[in-house]
Design an enzyme around this catalytic site. Structure first.
Site, PDB file in Angstrom:
ATOM      1  N   ASP A   1      -0.011   1.198  23.430  1.00 39.75           N
ATOM      2  CA  ASP A   1       1.283   1.428  24.060  1.00 39.75           C
ATOM      3  C   ASP A   1       1.022   2.062  25.425  1.00 39.75           C
ATOM      4  O   ASP A   1      -0.117   2.360  25.776  1.00 39.75           O
ATOM      5  CB  ASP A   1       2.182   2.290  23.166  1.00 39.75           C
ATOM      6  CG  ASP A   1       1.619   3.681  22.949  1.00 39.75           C
ATOM      7  OD1 ASP A   1       0.608   4.036  23.588  1.00 39.75           O
ATOM      8  OD2 ASP A   1       2.195   4.425  22.141  1.00 39.75           O
TER       9      ASP A   1
ATOM     10  N   ASP B   1       4.873  -3.122  14.909  1.00 36.51           N
ATOM     11  CA  ASP B   1       4.056  -1.947  14.588  1.00 36.51           C
ATOM     12  C   ASP B   1       4.995  -0.899  14.031  1.00 36.51           C
ATOM     13  O   ASP B   1       6.186  -0.870  14.376  1.00 36.51           O
ATOM     14  CB  ASP B   1       3.376  -1.371  15.835  1.00 36.51           C
ATOM     15  CG  ASP B   1       4.340  -0.546  16.667  1.00 36.51           C
ATOM     16  OD1 ASP B   1       5.184  -1.146  17.374  1.00 36.51           O
ATOM     17  OD2 ASP B   1       4.301   0.697  16.580  1.00 36.51           O
TER      18      ASP B   1
ATOM     19  N   CYS C   1      -0.639  -7.016  -6.569  1.00 39.52           N
ATOM     20  CA  CYS C   1      -1.337  -6.658  -5.325  1.00 39.52           C
ATOM     21  C   CYS C   1      -2.846  -6.708  -5.527  1.00 39.52           C
ATOM     22  O   CYS C   1      -3.367  -6.269  -6.549  1.00 39.52           O
ATOM     23  CB  CYS C   1      -0.898  -5.267  -4.904  1.00 39.52           C
ATOM     24  SG  CYS C   1      -1.769  -4.634  -3.453  1.00 39.52           S
TER      25      CYS C   1
ATOM     26  N   CYS D   1      -5.096  -5.266  -3.410  1.00 35.27           N
ATOM     27  CA  CYS D   1      -5.773  -4.260  -2.583  1.00 35.27           C
ATOM     28  C   CYS D   1      -6.768  -3.456  -3.416  1.00 35.27           C
ATOM     29  O   CYS D   1      -6.715  -3.448  -4.648  1.00 35.27           O
ATOM     30  CB  CYS D   1      -4.767  -3.329  -1.906  1.00 35.27           C
ATOM     31  SG  CYS D   1      -4.189  -1.962  -2.944  1.00 35.27           S
TER      32      CYS D   1
ATOM     33  N   CYS E   1      -5.060  -1.012  -5.924  1.00 36.06           N
ATOM     34  CA  CYS E   1      -4.459  -1.633  -7.106  1.00 36.06           C
ATOM     35  C   CYS E   1      -5.504  -2.270  -8.013  1.00 36.06           C
ATOM     36  O   CYS E   1      -5.295  -2.385  -9.214  1.00 36.06           O
ATOM     37  CB  CYS E   1      -3.410  -2.658  -6.688  1.00 36.06           C
ATOM     38  SG  CYS E   1      -1.893  -1.875  -6.082  1.00 36.06           S
TER      39      CYS E   1
ATOM     40  N   HIS F   1      -3.237   0.944   0.135  1.00 40.62           N
ATOM     41  CA  HIS F   1      -2.236   0.089  -0.508  1.00 40.62           C
ATOM     42  C   HIS F   1      -1.115  -0.285   0.466  1.00 40.62           C
ATOM     43  O   HIS F   1      -0.739  -1.458   0.572  1.00 40.62           O
ATOM     44  CB  HIS F   1      -1.642   0.756  -1.743  1.00 40.62           C
ATOM     45  CG  HIS F   1      -0.496  -0.032  -2.289  1.00 40.62           C
ATOM     46  ND1 HIS F   1      -0.690  -1.168  -3.054  1.00 40.62           N
ATOM     47  CD2 HIS F   1       0.846   0.087  -2.114  1.00 40.62           C
ATOM     48  CE1 HIS F   1       0.486  -1.704  -3.332  1.00 40.62           C
ATOM     49  NE2 HIS F   1       1.433  -0.964  -2.779  1.00 40.62           N
TER      50      HIS F   1
END
Lengths: 371, 371
Positions: free
Chosen positions: A92, A268, A306, A308, A311, A337
């Site tokens: 930014d 974002d 999920c 990930c 998980c 996660h």
């Protein structure tokens, strides 16, 4: 070096799938960019980010300029090597933080002077300076310096901020051209508060400057959700179709669906990372709070659908125990996660667009909600 | 199921290399056991622990009994599955924390009553209870309940504590035999303060009870280093040679070398993990403080000779920046490095013993020190 191609346009809405090429690789859109304020997406490593599917992250110019500063980061030829992230980075401009975080921000002819929130030292952030900083950060995508208005902002306040933002965009473009950092893309930012007419003027005049991409700033600043979406709906179609469209700072999953429908490509938000550290997990069933007593002995992961790391390996009972015990691992497992959820949420939207099934994706999303 | 074999005895000292077999795999000795108080070695995952070379970690009975407690951990058939660590676990008996952390600890005929440091609730920890808790934790190695004296402790104080510890050891052994948890080993603990004669009596009488291994407790409790080493030197030879010898709570690298020389096989200490979170890194050159200004632009890792994840991927400049910015990643990267250092420090000692080159290992260790 930067380029963007729309590869599929939905027939059901303005949703589209595209691909950006930056100096550090491809970014498939629509895309969610995790926020790495100080050169670190809080609590997780670059390898974990990549395993979550992240292709681009966000760095904060204001923070990195103050700490660790130019000398340190230049020693590493930019942020990528310093933080060990080999993929794309968007920074930014620092404008948002100067007006929200720093003390005594004051707009002058040159730019905006402010005092550091860390040590009170005085600094000047001008459009030229914003480009210079993002130059030594070696951001793949730089943002123009902008002035973001709070909500509510009167027409006159919003007009002034939009005018300044446009003037700064011109100067940023000039500084960017002089610096000749051709491998770094530069995006312009539309302001104008919730005043559609100002958004229109801002977008049209910005488009004349021919940036590599365009962002809507000044949304999710406290306005009602409907107004945010209405403003986005009014402004997104005004941005050049052949360029990436980035909605700054918006991140509720429901809103991401609507914004993608409107044609937005990039997002974002601190929601996945900040809420993870507060014990909130985003799942296909809705948002769950890990401290909830009914998870006390729950052997299931936060989300059975999920894939990930969290998980695949941990139970809600364990995550609850870690969080209640204030174990550092809690923040990290929750963050992995949530980042995985957001990044893959956008990837799944992209896949749906490619198959021209976005409407059924949206329908399924709401059907799965239980909470 | 538990067994221990000495596979090499140094000809230069009492140092020895061995191998333990627990219900969850082999543990090569001498070995360093990272501390995972609440079912997590603070800030790092089981995969990272394993990548550091850790084969066994320590869990704290007192903490896990209070939080998350039996109901939760039993749901997972023990600590291994709950915390996703498939390798060996040793649990302390809870005695040390009851006397140091809990409120109003009072020794009774039954055991020791105390109030939880979390919510003030009253509990009784007896030898039988300590075995019961370590039973549902499913520790591969359990420790007998002991009473640890502070430093200094008079002969009379130390004698009383050693007597109680011995009595409790008998009761622990009985409870362990009744429970029939044959896959879990049970170690006895020698107390006696810094009084060599008490240590001798304690060790001899404990040995008669025939435990799977023996520990020295009550060291590193504030005594001068020389006295710690002298006490260890007096007590270690009294422990049965064919059993593993565990020195509890000692962890300065210099001391680990001396204790291994005396014949010790197992160590645990919070030094690597706690100091990591305070910004101190153990390296082959000595201990460094990551906030030191001369690392501000240092592109080198903490230790060029180190193969840990942190040293392979990050610079001192970045670690310093993360730590000064209080980024969560700082604690984790520092912890990975320190755990790797300690675990591999013991592994390198083991390799030196196997080659019968321990003296030259020790010499090199001191030659490399710069700090």
């Amino acid at each position: 070096m930067f380029r963007f191609d729309v590869i599929k346009q939905s027939t059901q809405s303005s949703a589209r799938a595209g691909i950006m090429q930056t100096a550090h690789g491809p970014v498939e859109t629509p895309v969610f960019m995790p926020v790495g304020t100080l050169g670190s997406v809080k609590s997780i490593t670059p390898e974990e980010l990549a395993a979550c599917g992240a292709q681009v992250i966000l760095g904060n110019t204001y923070h990195l300029y103050l700490r660790p500063g130019r000398e340190v980061i230049s020693r590493f030829h930019g942020l990528h090597r310093f933080m060990h992230w080999p993929h794309s980075i968007l920074t930014d401009s620092g404008g948002f933080q100067v007006f929200s975080l720093a003390k005594l921000a004051r707009v002058t002819a040159e730019g905006v002077s402010f005092q550091s929130h860390i040590d009170g030292s005085t600094h000047l952030l001008s459009p030229e300076k914003a480009i210079e900083i993002q130059g030594w950060l070696d951001a793949d995508i730089m943002m123009c310096l902008d002035q973001c208005t709070a909500y509510p902002a009167s027409y006159e306040e919003a007009r002034k901020a939009a005018d300044i933002t446009l003037e700064w965009a011109r100067r940023c473009k000039g500084a960017w051209e002089s610096a000749g950092n051709g491998h770094q893309a530069l995006f312009g930012i539309v302001q104008g508060g919730m005043h559609f007419e100002l958004r229109r003027t801002s977008a049209e005049r910005l488009a004349e400057l021919n940036f590599s991409g365009y962002a809507l700033g000044g949304l999710s600043v406290g306005e009602p959700l409907d107004l945010m979406l209405d403003t986005a709906a009014a402004a997104i179609p005004l941005l050049p179709e052949e360029k990436p469209k980035y909605i700054m700072g918006c991140g509720r999953p429901e809103d991401l669906i609507d914004l993608v429908c409107l044609g937005a490509d990039m997002f974002d938000c601190v929601l996945p990372t900040r809420n993870a550290r507060n014990g909130q997990l985003f799942t296909s069933r809705g948002v769950i709070t890990v401290t909830n007593a009914w998870y006390r002995q729950d052997p299931d992961p936060p989300d059975k659908t999920c894939a990930c790391y969290t998980c695949r390996n941990y139970s809600l009972a364990y995550l609850r125990h870690l969080f209640l015990s204030r174990e550092l691992l809690a923040y990290r497992l929750n963050t992995i996660h949530n980042v995985h959820y957001f990044v893959n949420f956008l990837r799944r939207m992209r896949a749906a667009i490619l198959k021209d099934e976005f409407e059924s994706f949206k329908k399924r999303f709401y059907e799965n909600r239980e909470i």
